[in-house]
Design a protein around this motif. Structure first.
Motif, PDB file in Angstrom:
ATOM      1  N   GLU A   1     -32.047  -3.696  -3.201  1.00 29.80           N
ATOM      2  CA  GLU A   1     -33.453  -3.383  -3.343  1.00 29.80           C
ATOM      3  C   GLU A   1     -33.776  -2.396  -2.237  1.00 29.80           C
ATOM      4  O   GLU A   1     -33.213  -2.459  -1.152  1.00 29.80           O
ATOM      5  CB  GLU A   1     -34.293  -4.643  -3.220  1.00 29.80           C
ATOM      6  N   THR A   2     -34.659  -1.483  -2.499  1.00 27.28           N
ATOM      7  CA  THR A   2     -34.931  -0.533  -1.440  1.00 27.28           C
ATOM      8  C   THR A   2     -36.177  -0.977  -0.708  1.00 27.28           C
ATOM      9  O   THR A   2     -37.229  -1.163  -1.290  1.00 27.28           O
ATOM     10  CB  THR A   2     -35.027   0.904  -1.957  1.00 27.28           C
ATOM     11  N   GLY A   3     -36.000  -1.205   0.591  1.00 25.74           N
ATOM     12  CA  GLY A   3     -37.096  -1.670   1.408  1.00 25.74           C
ATOM     13  C   GLY A   3     -37.504  -3.073   1.019  1.00 25.74           C
ATOM     14  O   GLY A   3     -36.799  -3.771   0.303  1.00 25.74           O
ATOM     15  N   ALA A   4     -38.626  -3.475   1.548  1.00 29.26           N
ATOM     16  CA  ALA A   4     -39.176  -4.775   1.174  1.00 29.26           C
ATOM     17  C   ALA A   4     -40.613  -4.580   0.731  1.00 29.26           C
ATOM     18  O   ALA A   4     -41.309  -5.518   0.437  1.00 29.26           O
ATOM     19  CB  ALA A   4     -39.120  -5.727   2.363  1.00 29.26           C
ATOM     20  N   GLY A   5     -41.051  -3.346   0.737  1.00 26.83           N
ATOM     21  CA  GLY A   5     -42.447  -3.066   0.422  1.00 26.83           C
ATOM     22  C   GLY A   5     -42.612  -2.615  -1.002  1.00 26.83           C
ATOM     23  O   GLY A   5     -41.770  -2.904  -1.848  1.00 26.83           O
ATOM     24  N   GLY A   6     -43.683  -1.908  -1.244  1.00 33.87           N
ATOM     25  CA  GLY A   6     -44.080  -1.620  -2.611  1.00 33.87           C
ATOM     26  C   GLY A   6     -43.923  -0.175  -2.999  1.00 33.87           C
ATOM     27  O   GLY A   6     -43.067   0.545  -2.482  1.00 33.87           O
ATOM     28  N   SER A   7     -44.772   0.234  -3.913  1.00 33.91           N
ATOM     29  CA  SER A   7     -44.637   1.524  -4.562  1.00 33.91           C
ATOM     30  C   SER A   7     -45.649   2.539  -4.033  1.00 33.91           C
ATOM     31  O   SER A   7     -45.801   3.608  -4.594  1.00 33.91           O
ATOM     32  CB  SER A   7     -44.781   1.338  -6.066  1.00 33.91           C
ATOM     33  N   ALA A   8     -46.364   2.154  -2.959  1.00 31.50           N
ATOM     34  CA  ALA A   8     -47.235   3.053  -2.203  1.00 31.50           C
ATOM     35  C   ALA A   8     -48.203   3.892  -3.047  1.00 31.50           C
ATOM     36  O   ALA A   8     -48.121   5.121  -3.056  1.00 31.50           O
ATOM     37  CB  ALA A   8     -46.390   3.939  -1.298  1.00 31.50           C
ATOM     38  N   PRO A   9     -49.135   3.238  -3.737  1.00 32.21           N
ATOM     39  CA  PRO A   9     -50.110   3.966  -4.554  1.00 32.21           C
ATOM     40  C   PRO A   9     -50.902   5.016  -3.772  1.00 32.21           C
ATOM     41  O   PRO A   9     -51.200   6.084  -4.297  1.00 32.21           O
ATOM     42  CB  PRO A   9     -51.039   2.864  -5.092  1.00 32.21           C
ATOM     43  N   LYS A  10     -51.178   4.716  -2.487  1.00 30.05           N
ATOM     44  CA  LYS A  10     -51.947   5.671  -1.686  1.00 30.05           C
ATOM     45  C   LYS A  10     -51.214   7.006  -1.565  1.00 30.05           C
ATOM     46  O   LYS A  10     -51.824   8.062  -1.492  1.00 30.05           O
ATOM     47  CB  LYS A  10     -52.167   5.119  -0.267  1.00 30.05           C
ATOM     48  N   HIS A  11     -49.878   6.916  -1.522  1.00 28.60           N
ATOM     49  CA  HIS A  11     -49.091   8.136  -1.378  1.00 28.60           C
ATOM     50  C   HIS A  11     -49.222   9.027  -2.608  1.00 28.60           C
ATOM     51  O   HIS A  11     -49.199  10.247  -2.502  1.00 28.60           O
ATOM     52  CB  HIS A  11     -47.616   7.794  -1.153  1.00 28.60           C
ATOM     53  N   VAL A  12     -49.332   8.410  -3.774  1.00 27.54           N
ATOM     54  CA  VAL A  12     -49.445   9.198  -5.008  1.00 27.54           C
ATOM     55  C   VAL A  12     -50.784   9.925  -5.038  1.00 27.54           C
ATOM     56  O   VAL A  12     -50.863  11.096  -5.413  1.00 27.54           O
ATOM     57  CB  VAL A  12     -49.323   8.301  -6.260  1.00 27.54           C
ATOM     58  N   GLU A  13     -51.825   9.206  -4.621  1.00 32.71           N
ATOM     59  CA  GLU A  13     -53.148   9.840  -4.579  1.00 32.71           C
ATOM     60  C   GLU A  13     -53.105  11.108  -3.737  1.00 32.71           C
ATOM     61  O   GLU A  13     -53.613  12.150  -4.130  1.00 32.71           O
ATOM     62  CB  GLU A  13     -54.175   8.884  -3.970  1.00 32.71           C
TER      63      GLU A  13
END
Ligand SMILES: NC(=O)C1=CN([C@@H]2O[C@H](COP(=O)(O)OP(=O)(O)OC[C@H]3O[C@@H](n4cnc5c(N)ncnc54)[C@H](OP(=O)(O)O)[C@@H]3O)[C@@H](O)[C@H]2O)C=CC1
Ligand SMILES: O=C(O)CCC(=O)C(=O)O
Ligand SMILES: [Mg+2]
Length: 740
Positions: free
Chosen positions: A579-591
Motif C-alpha cells: 500500500e502506498t503511504g497510510a494516508g488518503g487520496s488528497a482531495p485538496k491537492h486536486v483542487e
C-alpha cells in the motif's frame, strides 16, 4: 517460469493524477528486469461503471477489476501496488454518477428512497461502491507500517511545522462514559466450525433473524452495541461544555470505513446540535427526505423542494442556532463548510493528527484558529487520543527533530475486527433482545438488551490471521531490536480473547532477544509517548482500528504526512500487497491542480512501495537485474530526500512532476554506477542527458503551471488531457519513452 507481473492500481484524485507521470518512469527503468506491469482500475468511477456494465452500451463497459484483484491476492504470485483510493460517501457517489451521466454514460440516478423492487436493486448495486470497499477485499494479510530510515532523517533535516501548544490550551478529547461499544462488548472463541444466528426478539413480539454467520474453529467472535439515547445525551453535554469553555465543537468519526455505523453517529450530532430546527420543521424536513446521516449538505441539496417562505424560515432558524450553539470546527471556513456538512470530510485517523499539528486547534467559522473539544463518542479507542492530547497540553508540542518513531504491526487480514462489521451491523426496530445462537443446538451464546435504533454490531478475527499477526510482530521485533507493545485491553471481552492467543503463541518463540508488553490503549500510549519524547522507537502491535489510527497519527507527527510511510502487507498466501503511504487520496491537492496546475502530491510512498515490490518480483522469478534496479531506486530515494526534491506547496515551486524528474535522474545516476555492465552502459547516457537537460525539463513543466488544468472531470477525467498535463515536458518524455 513466466515473468512476474506487478499490478499498479488506478485509483482516484491526487495519486491517480501522479500515476500518469510516474508509471511510465517505472516501466522505463525496469524494462530489463523481466517483469510485466499491469494497470488495474479500482477507482470509484471505475467501480460504478463495472457494477452497471450490464446496462451500458458495449463501448462503455468495464470489467470488475476489483473482483479480479480480490482473487489474485489469494494466490502466491500476487504482487500489487495499491495506491490510496476514495472511500466514498453517498454525496460523492452521487457526484460521480452525475459526472459519468454528463459524459454520456446512461446510468440510473441513485434511488435514495427506492419506490419498487427495481429501484431497490439499483440502490444496492450503488451501495456496493460506497465506503471503504476496496481495501478490505485486497487485504488478505496483516500490515507492517513504518518509516524508512532516510525518511526519518529527512524530517530531522527538514522538520515540518508543528504549531506550539500552551499549557493553558482548553482543547481536550470528549468521550462517552457509559452504554457505548466499549461497555457492552461480549466475545467468544469458536470451539469448532459453526454457524451462529443473530436473532432479534422485540418487546412487542417482533421476531427476526438478522443474519446467519459461519465461523471457523478458533475464530474470535464479538458483539456489542451503543445506546443512541446515551449518545445523544453525551452530545448534548459536550456541546454545552464547548459553549461554556467558549471553544469549538468538533466531531471525529470514520464514516468512510465504518460506513454503516458511523454515519448514524454523525447524524445524531446533527440531530442534537440543530435540535431546534428539527423541533420546528420536523415535518417539512421529513417531507423533503433530509437525512442527517448524510450531513447538512443533504439539507442544502433538498431545500429547494420547499416553498420559498419555508426555505427562508429554515435558513433563519439555522442562523439563530449558530448564534446560540458553540462555534463549529470548520472544514473550509471561507466557504462556510462545517464539520457537520458532510460525513466524510473529517475522518478521524487524519483529522485528529491534523488538529495536533495545528497546535490542538481547529478553524472556527470566522477563519480564526481556536481550541476545540475533540469529540470521539466511543471509548474503545477515544481513550488513547485523550491520553496523547492531554500529554501535549502538559508537555508541549512534539519536536520532529527530537522524537523517536512508532511503527505498527496491525491485525488486518480477512476483514479483521470492526472494519469487517458492516454486514453484521443492525439497528433493532424496537426495544428488545438481540441473541447470538449456536444453530446446531440452539444454545444462546450472547444476549444484549437493546433499545430501538441502537447500533449493534458483530465482528471477528480469524485464527490464521491472529497467529500470522503475532508472528509478524515477533519478526519485526527481532529485525529491529525495538520493543513490541500489544495494545490490548484485558477489560474488553474481545481483547481478552486475543490476549489468550498472544500468550499461547509467544510461548512458542525464543524471545530472549525480544522485549514485549501487553497494555491497554491508554497505558500503551503513555508508555510509547515516554519513549517517543526521549527519541526512542517502539512497535505498536494492534488490532485493525488502532492500526489505522496510529499509522496516521505518528507518521504525521514524525514526518508531516503519512504518505511517506512504508506500508507492507505480506499476504497470507505468500504474495505481497504494497500500500502506498497510510494516508488518503488528497482531495485538496486536486483542487489546487485544477485551479492552478500545481500538483503537490509527494509520490514517495509509491517509490518506497516499488522498491519492495521489485524485491518480491525477484523472488517470484524476475531476473537478477531486478535486485540491482531495486537497490538503485532505493538509493535514488535517499538522494531525493537528501537533496530535498519533494514537491512543495505553492504554484511555481517544484511539484509532483518535477519531483519525478529528480527521482528518474537519481535513479539513472545510480544505475550508471551499479556494477552491472549492461545496465551501466544503458543508463550512463540517460543520466547524462537528464542532468544536462535539467533546466529545460523543469522549464517545460513550469510553463504549464499557474493556470487551470482543464481535465474535464474530477472522478472520471479525460485521460488524454490528464496525460498531457502530467507529462508536459517533451524533452523528459523523449528520454523516458526511449527506454520503454
Ligand atoms: N488506503 C487508502 O486507500 C486510504 C484512503 N483514504 C481516502 O482518501 C480520501 C481523503 O482522505 P483524507 O482523510 O482527507 O486524507 P488525505 O491523506 O488524503 O489528506 C490529508 C492531507 O494529508 C497530506 N497528504 C496526503 N497525502 C500526501 C502526499 N502524497 N503528499 C503530500 N501530502 C499529502 C495533505 O496535507 P497538506 O498537503 O495540506 O499538508 C492532505 O491534504 C478519503 O476518501 C479517504 O477515505 C484515506 C486513507 C487511506
Ligand atoms: O479504506 C479506507 O477507507 C481507509 C483506510 C485507511 O485509512 C488506512 O488504511 O489507513
Ligand atoms: Mg488510515
Amino acid at each position: 517460469m513466466a515473468n512476474p507481473t506487478i499490478v499498479w492500481t488506478k485509483i482516484d484524485e491526487a495519486p491517480y493524477l501522479a500515476t500518469f507521470s510516474l508509471l511510465p518512469i517505472m516501466e522505463a527503468f525496469t524494462k530489463d528486469a523481466g517483469i510485466n506491469w499491469e494497470l488495474r482500475d479500482i477507482s470509484l468511477a471505475g467501480r460504478v461503471i463495472a457494477e452497471f456494465s450490464d446496462m451500458l452500451p458495449e463501448n462503455l463497459r468495464q470489467s470488475d477489476e476489483l473482483a479480479y484483484l480480490g482473487e489474485l491476492v489469494k494466490k502466491p504470485e500476487a504482487n500489487v501496488i495499491k495506491l490510496p483510493n476514495i472511500s466514498a460517501s453517498v454525496p460523492q457517489l452521487k457526484a460521480t454518477i452525475k459526472e459519468l451521466q454528463s459524459q454520456g454514460y446512461p446510468l440510473p440516478d441513485f434511488p435514495e428512497e427506492p419506490q419498487n423492487a427495481e429501484e431497490e436493486k439499483i440502490r444496492l448495486k450503488y451501495l456496493k461502491c460506497v465506503g471503504s470497499n476496496v481495501n478490505p477485499v485486497l487485504r488478505e494479510g496483516n500490515s507492517d507500517r513504518r518509516l524508512a530510515e532516510p525518511v526519518k532523517e529527512y524530517a530531522k533535516m527538514h522538520p515540518h511545522p508543528m504549531k506550539p501548544v500552551e499549557p493553558t490550551s482548553k482543547s481536550y478529547v470528549a468521550h462517552m462514559d457509559k452504554n457505548d461499544f466499549y461497555q457492552n462488548e461480549q466475545s467468544f472463541i469458536a470451539p469448532r466450525n459453526m454457524t451462529v444466528a443473530i436473532e432479534f426478539e422485540g418487546k412487542n413480539g417482533t421476531k427476526k433473524v438478522f443474519k446467519e454467520v459461519e465461523l471457523e474453529k478458533g475464530e474470535v467472535f464479538s458483539g456489542t452495541f451503543l445506546n443512541r439515547k446515551t449518545l445523544r445525551e453525551f452530545y448534548e453535554k459536550t456541546i454545552q461544555d464547548a459553549k461554556e469553555k467558549d471553544i469549538l465543537f468538533s466531531l471525529h468519526v470514520k464514516a468512510t470505513m465504518m460506513k454503516v455505523s458511523d454515519p448514524v453517529m454523525f447524524g445524531d450530532a446533527i440531530r442534537v446540535y440543530y435540535k431546534e430546527l428539527f423541533d420546528k420543521f420536523g415535518k417539512e424536513l421529513e417531507e423533503i427526505g433530509f437525512n442527517p446521516n448524510n450531513g447538512m449538505s443533504d439539507l442544502e441539496a433538498k431545500l429547494a423542494k420547499l416553498p420559498e417562505d419555508k426555505q427562508k424560515a429554515i435558513k433563519e432558524t439555522i442562523a439563530e442556532i449558530y448564534k446560540k450553539q458553540p462555534r463549529l470546527y470548520m472544514v473550509d471556513s471561507d466557504n462556510g463548510i462545517t464539520n457537520l456538512h458532510r460525513p466524510n470530510d473529517v475522518i478521524i485517523d487524519a483529522s485528529i493528527p491534523a488538529t495536533i499539528k495545528n497546535g490542538l486547534k481547529g478553524w472556527g467559522p470566522d477563519g480564526e484558529v481556536e481550541d476545540t473539544v475533540i469529540t470521539v463518542p466511543d471509548r474503545t479507542y477515544a481513550r488513547m487520543y485523550k491520553e496523547i492530547v492531554a500529554d501535549i497540553v502538559k508537555n508541549g508540542q512534539f519536536d520532529p527533530t527530537k522524537v523517536g518513531t512508532v511503527q505498527n504491526v496491525g491485525l488486518m487480514a480477512k476483514k479483521a475486527e470492526e472494519y469487517g462489521s458492516h454486514d453484521k451491523t443492525f439497528f433493532p426496530p424496537e426495544d428488545g433482545i438481540i441473541r447470538v445462537v449456536d444453530t446446531e443446538n440452539n444454545e444462546v451464546l450472547m444476549e444484549f438488551e437493546t433499545e430501538a435504533g441502537d447500533i449493534w454490531r458483530a465482528y471477528t478475527a480469524k485464527e490464521v490471521a491472529i497467529i500470522d499477526w503475532i508472528k509478524l510482530a515477533v519478526e519485526r521485533a527481532k529485525e529491529s531490536g525495538l520493543p513490541i507493545v500489544f495494545w490490548l485491553d484485558s477489560n474488553r471481552a474481545h481483547d481478552a480473547n486475543l490476549i489468550k492467543y498472544v500468550v499461547s503463541e509467544l510461548a512458542k518463540y525464543d524471545l530472549s532477544d525480544v522485549e514485549y508488553h501487553i497494555m491497554a490503549p491508554e497505558k500503551a500510549m503513555r508508555y510509547t509517548l515516554r519513549r517517543f519524547r526521549k527519541g526512542l522507537g517502539t512497535i505498536s502491535v494492534t488490532g485493525n482500528v488502532l492500526r489505522d489510527y496510529l499509522t496516521d497519527l505518528f507518521p504525521i507527527i514524525e514526518v508531516g504526512t503519512s504518505a511517506r510511510t512504508l506500508s507492507i502487507v505480506p499476504l497470507l498466501a505468500g504474495g505481497g500487497l504494497y500500500e502506498t503511504g497510510a494516508g488518503g487520496s488528497a482531495p485538496k491537492h486536486v483542487e489546487q491542480f485544477i485551479k492552478e496546475g500545481h500538483l503537490r502530491w509527494d509520490s514517495l510512498g509509491e517509490f518506497l512501495a516499488t522498491v519492495e515490490s521489485l524485491k518480491l518480483a525477484r523472488k517470484q522469478g524476475a531476473n537478477e537485474k531486478t535486485e540491482v534496479i531495486a537497490d538503485a531506486l532505493s538509493k535514488a530515494v535517499g538522494k531525493y530526500l537528501q537533496n530535498d526534491k519533494t514537491p512543495k506547496r505553492k504554484v511555481g515551486q517544484l511539484d509532483n512532476r518535477g519531483s519525478h524528474y529528480y527521482l528518474a535522474r537519481y535513479w539513472a545516476e545510480e544505475l550508471a554506477n551499479c556494477g552491472d555492465a549492461e545496465l551501466e552502459a544503458k543508463f550512463k547516457p540517460v543520466a547524462k542527458e537528464l542532468v544536462e537537460n535539467e533546466e529545460k525539463i523543469l522549464g517545460e513543466i513550469a510553463a504549464v503551471e499557474g493556470k487551470p488544468a482543464d481535465i474535464e472531470g474530477y472522478y472520471h477525467p479525460n485521460e488524454e488531457k490528464v496525460a498531457k498535463y502530467m507529462r508536459p515536458s517533451e524533452t523528459f518524455n523523449k528520454i523516458i519513452d526511449a527506454l520503454r
